[in-house]
Scaffold this motif. Structure first.
Motif, mmCIF file in Angstrom:
data_model
loop_
_atom_site.group_PDB
_atom_site.id
_atom_site.type_symbol
_atom_site.label_atom_id
_atom_site.label_comp_id
_atom_site.label_asym_id
_atom_site.label_seq_id
_atom_site.Cartn_x
_atom_site.Cartn_y
_atom_site.Cartn_z
ATOM 1 N N VAL A 41 0.943 -1.228 -0.106
ATOM 2 C CA VAL A 41 -0.010 0.042 -0.006
ATOM 3 C C VAL A 41 0.773 1.267 0.073
ATOM 4 O O VAL A 41 1.788 1.269 0.888
ATOM 5 C CB VAL A 41 -0.833 0.304 1.351
ATOM 6 C CG1 VAL A 41 -1.919 1.138 1.388
ATOM 7 C CG2 VAL A 41 -1.850 -1.126 1.236
ATOM 8 N N VAL A 42 0.553 2.283 -0.893
ATOM 9 C CA VAL A 42 1.263 3.189 -1.084
ATOM 10 C C VAL A 42 0.308 4.562 -0.343
ATOM 11 O O VAL A 42 -0.671 4.790 -0.759
ATOM 12 C CB VAL A 42 1.694 3.642 -2.520
ATOM 13 C CG1 VAL A 42 2.541 4.912 -2.479
ATOM 14 C CG2 VAL A 42 2.760 2.706 -2.930
ATOM 15 N N ILE A 43 0.911 5.117 0.442
ATOM 16 C CA ILE A 43 0.425 6.138 1.441
ATOM 17 C C ILE A 43 0.445 7.546 0.452
ATOM 18 O O ILE A 43 1.471 8.010 -0.087
ATOM 19 C CB ILE A 43 1.019 6.461 2.620
ATOM 20 C CG1 ILE A 43 0.667 5.374 3.460
ATOM 21 C CG2 ILE A 43 0.043 7.716 3.269
ATOM 22 C CD1 ILE A 43 -0.543 4.824 3.643
ATOM 23 N N GLY A 44 -0.653 8.205 0.401
ATOM 24 C CA GLY A 44 -0.940 9.422 -0.503
ATOM 25 C C GLY A 44 -1.078 10.704 0.485
ATOM 26 O O GLY A 44 -0.938 11.938 -0.118
ATOM 27 N N ILE A 93 -4.877 6.461 1.370
ATOM 28 C CA ILE A 93 -4.166 5.468 0.380
ATOM 29 C C ILE A 93 -4.085 6.499 -0.974
ATOM 30 O O ILE A 93 -5.119 6.651 -1.493
ATOM 31 C CB ILE A 93 -4.923 4.437 0.188
ATOM 32 C CG1 ILE A 93 -4.820 3.538 1.526
ATOM 33 C CG2 ILE A 93 -4.292 3.366 -0.676
ATOM 34 C CD1 ILE A 93 -5.844 2.097 1.393
ATOM 35 N N PHE A 94 -2.885 6.006 -1.546
ATOM 36 C CA PHE A 94 -2.641 6.609 -2.891
ATOM 37 C C PHE A 94 -2.943 5.646 -3.819
ATOM 38 O O PHE A 94 -3.502 6.117 -4.897
ATOM 39 C CB PHE A 94 -1.415 7.421 -3.150
ATOM 40 C CG PHE A 94 -0.850 7.720 -4.448
ATOM 41 C CD1 PHE A 94 -1.716 8.789 -5.019
ATOM 42 C CD2 PHE A 94 0.026 6.961 -5.328
ATOM 43 C CE1 PHE A 94 -1.049 9.304 -6.414
ATOM 44 C CE2 PHE A 94 0.193 7.240 -6.630
ATOM 45 C CZ PHE A 94 -0.256 8.501 -7.171
ATOM 46 N N GLY A 95 -2.206 4.366 -3.520
ATOM 47 C CA GLY A 95 -2.211 3.329 -4.613
ATOM 48 C C GLY A 95 -1.813 2.010 -3.890
ATOM 49 O O GLY A 95 -1.394 1.885 -2.894
ATOM 50 N N TYR A 96 -1.505 0.952 -4.777
ATOM 51 C CA TYR A 96 -0.977 -0.378 -4.472
ATOM 52 C C TYR A 96 -0.039 -0.627 -5.714
ATOM 53 O O TYR A 96 0.117 -0.249 -6.644
ATOM 54 C CB TYR A 96 -2.373 -1.173 -4.583
ATOM 55 C CG TYR A 96 -3.320 -0.767 -3.684
ATOM 56 C CD1 TYR A 96 -3.376 -1.299 -2.220
ATOM 57 C CD2 TYR A 96 -4.383 -0.061 -4.210
ATOM 58 C CE1 TYR A 96 -4.633 -0.745 -1.621
ATOM 59 C CE2 TYR A 96 -5.412 0.484 -3.290
ATOM 60 C CZ TYR A 96 -5.428 0.086 -1.954
ATOM 61 O OH TYR A 96 -6.711 0.335 -1.188
ATOM 62 N N THR A 97 0.810 -1.316 -5.078
ATOM 63 C CA THR A 97 1.928 -1.799 -5.921
ATOM 64 C C THR A 97 2.181 -3.297 -5.699
ATOM 65 O O THR A 97 1.781 -3.845 -4.504
ATOM 66 C CB THR A 97 3.335 -1.003 -6.223
ATOM 67 O OG1 THR A 97 4.067 -1.620 -7.089
ATOM 68 C CG2 THR A 97 3.982 -1.002 -4.855
ATOM 69 N N CYS A 98 3.151 -4.251 -6.231
ATOM 70 C CA CYS A 98 3.790 -5.523 -5.913
ATOM 71 C C CYS A 98 4.990 -5.599 -4.830
ATOM 72 O O CYS A 98 5.680 -4.388 -5.340
ATOM 73 C CB CYS A 98 3.851 -6.248 -7.290
ATOM 74 S SG CYS A 98 2.870 -6.510 -8.154
ATOM 75 N N ALA A 99 5.092 -6.268 -4.032
ATOM 76 C CA ALA A 99 6.370 -6.238 -3.258
ATOM 77 C C ALA A 99 6.758 -7.638 -2.986
ATOM 78 O O ALA A 99 6.161 -8.638 -3.106
ATOM 79 C CB ALA A 99 5.967 -5.499 -2.087
ATOM 80 N N THR A 105 -3.714 2.890 -8.728
ATOM 81 C CA THR A 105 -4.459 4.046 -8.061
ATOM 82 C C THR A 105 -5.799 3.798 -8.037
ATOM 83 O O THR A 105 -6.403 4.302 -7.112
ATOM 84 C CB THR A 105 -4.257 5.599 -8.312
ATOM 85 O OG1 THR A 105 -4.736 5.718 -9.589
ATOM 86 C CG2 THR A 105 -2.795 5.963 -8.310
ATOM 87 N N GLU A 106 -6.322 2.968 -8.872
ATOM 88 C CA GLU A 106 -7.526 2.594 -8.957
ATOM 89 C C GLU A 106 -7.852 1.035 -8.809
ATOM 90 O O GLU A 106 -7.898 0.662 -9.761
ATOM 91 C CB GLU A 106 -8.254 3.148 -10.198
ATOM 92 C CG GLU A 106 -8.251 4.566 -10.456
ATOM 93 C CD GLU A 106 -8.740 5.014 -11.760
ATOM 94 O OE1 GLU A 106 -9.412 4.438 -12.465
ATOM 95 O OE2 GLU A 106 -8.445 6.373 -11.988
ATOM 96 N N LEU A 107 -8.112 0.723 -7.621
ATOM 97 C CA LEU A 107 -8.136 -0.753 -7.394
ATOM 98 C C LEU A 107 -8.955 -1.248 -6.138
ATOM 99 O O LEU A 107 -8.796 -0.336 -5.082
ATOM 100 C CB LEU A 107 -6.568 -1.171 -7.316
ATOM 101 C CG LEU A 107 -6.495 -3.016 -7.097
ATOM 102 C CD1 LEU A 107 -6.732 -3.468 -8.482
ATOM 103 C CD2 LEU A 107 -5.014 -2.857 -6.863
ATOM 104 N N ASP A 108 -9.745 -2.033 -6.204
ATOM 105 C CA ASP A 108 -10.149 -2.747 -4.711
ATOM 106 C C ASP A 108 -9.405 -3.889 -4.403
ATOM 107 O O ASP A 108 -9.370 -4.741 -4.830
ATOM 108 C CB ASP A 108 -11.660 -3.111 -5.219
ATOM 109 C CG ASP A 108 -12.505 -3.849 -3.916
ATOM 110 O OD1 ASP A 108 -11.782 -3.966 -2.962
ATOM 111 O OD2 ASP A 108 -13.420 -4.188 -4.060
ATOM 112 N N PRO A 109 -8.692 -3.803 -3.299
ATOM 113 C CA PRO A 109 -7.763 -4.635 -2.926
ATOM 114 C C PRO A 109 -8.356 -5.719 -2.174
ATOM 115 O O PRO A 109 -7.437 -6.500 -1.422
ATOM 116 C CB PRO A 109 -6.590 -3.787 -1.901
ATOM 117 C CG PRO A 109 -7.713 -2.882 -1.325
ATOM 118 C CD PRO A 109 -8.811 -2.403 -2.407
#
Length: 266
Positions: A125-128, A143-149, A182-186
């Motif tokens: 989770v990337v904080i915005g 939340i700004f968006g999401y990425t893989c880690a 940035t546009e995702l239902d996690p």
């Protein structure tokens, strides 16, 4: 929107919006990945610069350079069980330093003080927005968006030393990417990890013990979250060793795939 950081011909880092299309004046195929340059900071302001690049003509970097990475351990019950642990009564958190962060084109450098480095595929989770004591009901607002880690872990060091700073914080132990969605239902996304094409991990975010909102509330109760900070939300079952020469790929549904080669630290 998908936001990436990249460089062109070893130039300075830039930000871009990722789409599937063509570069103006170039007969690229419709499924070509195109990065449209952005002016300003990708979290603060999103303005197209008018420049576009094909993915093969740029070098993707870590999509964010976080002030801090706060990671959560044992947030999937089956993963806790495979390591012989119970799910903790409260979220188990730890830090990975900013110096551990690498992007999708960089290599994981196998540290000389370990003989058991393992992969851990995760949703990040990337904080915005700045947040302190964020209630669960308002967690989505920061939340700004999401990425893989990939929460790369020197498992033997973790077990031997009893704390996780070196085991999970060594240089290159936090690959992030390939970009931020940035546009995702996690709430129910597939997470997988492959090593040299062999499936190692397969889980869903719906299996998390604590939700993303609960994690944000818990973490921000203790520390202020800043724009660009990253939260790793835990890994599903199936973690295992990697060796020098391996190609590790973490995929999250709706985001993409983060691939990193494992090399011997020089």
């Amino acid at each position: 929107m998908r936001i990436a950081r990249f460089s062109v011909r070893e130039g300075s880092p830039a930000a871009g919006s990722v789409s599937f299309g063509v570069v103006e004046g170039d007969p690229a195929q419709p499924d070509t990945v195109v990065v449209h340059g952005l002016a300003g900071h990708p979290i603060v302001s999103l303005q197209l610069s008018g420049e576009s690049y094909r993915l093969q003509d740029i070098r993707l970097l870590s999509p964010i350079l976080p002030n801090k990475v706060v990671a959560v351990g044992r947030n999937y019950a089956e993963h806790a069980a495979e390591l012989g642990h119970q799910v903790p009564e409260v979220p188990l958190t730890f830090f990975k330093p900013s110096t551990s962060v690498i992007g999708p084109t960089e290599a994981i450098a196998y540290p000389p003080f370990s003989s058991d480095v393992q992969h851990e595929a995760e949703l990040a989770v990337v904080i915005g927005r700045m947040g302190r004591e964020v209630p669960v009901a308002r967690a989505s607002e920061v939340i700004f968006g999401y990425t893989c880690a990939n929460d790369v872990t020197a498992r033997d060091v973790q077990q031997r030393e009893g704390q996780w700073a070196r085991a999970k914080g060594f240089d290159t132990a936090c690959p992030l990417g390939p970009w931020i969605e940035t546009e995702l239902d996690p709430s129910d996304l597939a997470i997988t990890c492959t090593v040299n094409g062999e499936l190692r991990q397969a889980g869903r975010t719906s299996q998390m013990v604590r939700s993303i909102a609960e994690l944000i509330a818990h973490i921000s109760e203790a520390m202020t979250l800043l724009p660009g900070d990253v939260i790793l939300t835990g890994t599903p079952a199936g973690v295992g060793p990697v060796q020098v020469g391996d190609e590790v790929a973490v995929s999250v549904e709706g985001i993409g795939t983060l691939s990193n080669k494992v090399v011997k630290r020089g």
